[in-house]
Design a protein around this motif. Structure first.
Motif, PDB file in Angstrom:
ATOM      1  N   SER A   1       0.913  -0.959   0.181  1.00 23.60           N
ATOM      2  CA  SER A   1      -0.070  -0.083  -0.017  1.00 23.60           C
ATOM      3  C   SER A   1       0.990   1.226   0.092  1.00 23.60           C
ATOM      4  N   SER A   2       1.949   1.061   0.369  1.00 23.06           N
ATOM      5  CA  SER A   2       3.047   2.743   0.778  1.00 23.06           C
ATOM      6  C   SER A   2       3.530   2.738  -0.756  1.00 23.06           C
ATOM      7  N   LEU A   3       3.490   1.707  -1.593  1.00 26.58           N
ATOM      8  CA  LEU A   3       3.942   1.834  -2.868  1.00 26.58           C
ATOM      9  C   LEU A   3       3.053   2.712  -3.992  1.00 26.58           C
ATOM     10  N   THR A   4       1.849   2.663  -3.791  1.00 25.76           N
ATOM     11  CA  THR A   4       0.789   3.128  -4.510  1.00 25.76           C
ATOM     12  C   THR A   4       0.742   4.609  -4.443  1.00 25.76           C
ATOM     13  N   ASN A   5       1.149   5.383  -3.584  1.00 27.86           N
ATOM     14  CA  ASN A   5       0.967   6.650  -3.200  1.00 27.86           C
ATOM     15  C   ASN A   5       1.871   7.484  -4.387  1.00 27.86           C
ATOM     16  N   GLU A   6       1.181   8.223  -5.093  1.00 29.85           N
ATOM     17  CA  GLU A   6       1.390   8.821  -6.104  1.00 29.85           C
ATOM     18  C   GLU A   6       2.256  10.181  -5.875  1.00 29.85           C
ATOM     19  N   HIS A   7       2.474  10.575  -4.819  1.00 28.61           N
ATOM     20  CA  HIS A   7       3.111  11.769  -4.429  1.00 28.61           C
ATOM     21  C   HIS A   7       4.536  11.576  -4.417  1.00 28.61           C
TER      22      HIS A   7
END
Length: 174
Positions: free
Chosen positions: A61-67
């Motif tokens: 889930s932490s990898l899907t952050n597009e920031h």
């Protein structure tokens, strides 16, 4: 106080590669908890956040952050069972990965005291290249380097001449 001295040659080469390919204005998600190298990146002016210690084989889930514009994975893929899933989950446009290379004269690393400190994968360069290709990444630069040790013996002599690490930067295929 931080000085521009490094605990080993590997950190110097990795920092040089990072500085050559990544702007300090880019945001970086470094896979793994804060570590000596992520601290060096911060001191050098990079905008770095680390993952929080979750098991990346199970929770991406932490990898899907597009920031984040860049994901870094410095010597973490060898500890993971399924780097394919992680590479697919990354939403950043760029990724920098370094891995230890498989050495013909030495077995995969496995700590006798720490059950988490072991290498499930020790890559040959073509294996990491293929993994990146299969997950939609294009390598734009790569480098192999040695990691000599200050010991006596056949293996230490071989380590002076045999590349031990492989570092790449790749961009998402558009």
């Amino acid at each position: 106080m931080y000085e521009k001295t490094f605990p080993n040659r590997r950190f110097k080469i990795t920092l040089d590669f990072l500085q050559k390919h990544i702007s300090k204005s880019e945001t970086i998600l470094d896979l793994g908890v804060e570590n000596p190298f992520s601290k060096i990146m911060k001191v050098e002016g990079f905008n770095v956040q680390n993952t929080s210690g979750e098991d990346l084989d199970i929770d991406q889930s932490s990898l899907t952050n597009e920031h984040y514009s860049v994901v870094t994975a410095f010597e973490i893929f060898e500890h993971l069972l399924n780097p394919f899933t992680i590479l697919n989950a990354v939403k950043a446009d760029k990724i920098i990965i370094s891995v230890p290379l498989r050495l013909w004269f030495s077995p995969a690393y496995r700590s006798k005291t720490d059950m988490w400190d072991r290498h499930y994968h020790e890559f040959e360069d073509w294996q990491l290249d293929w993994l990146l290709e299969k997950t939609g990444w294009k390598i734009t630069a790569r480098e192999k380097f040695t990691n000599p040790v200050k010991k006596v013996g056949i293996r230490p002599i071989l380590r002076k001449f045999t590349p031990r690490y492989y570092i790449i930067i790749a961009e998402r295929n558009k």
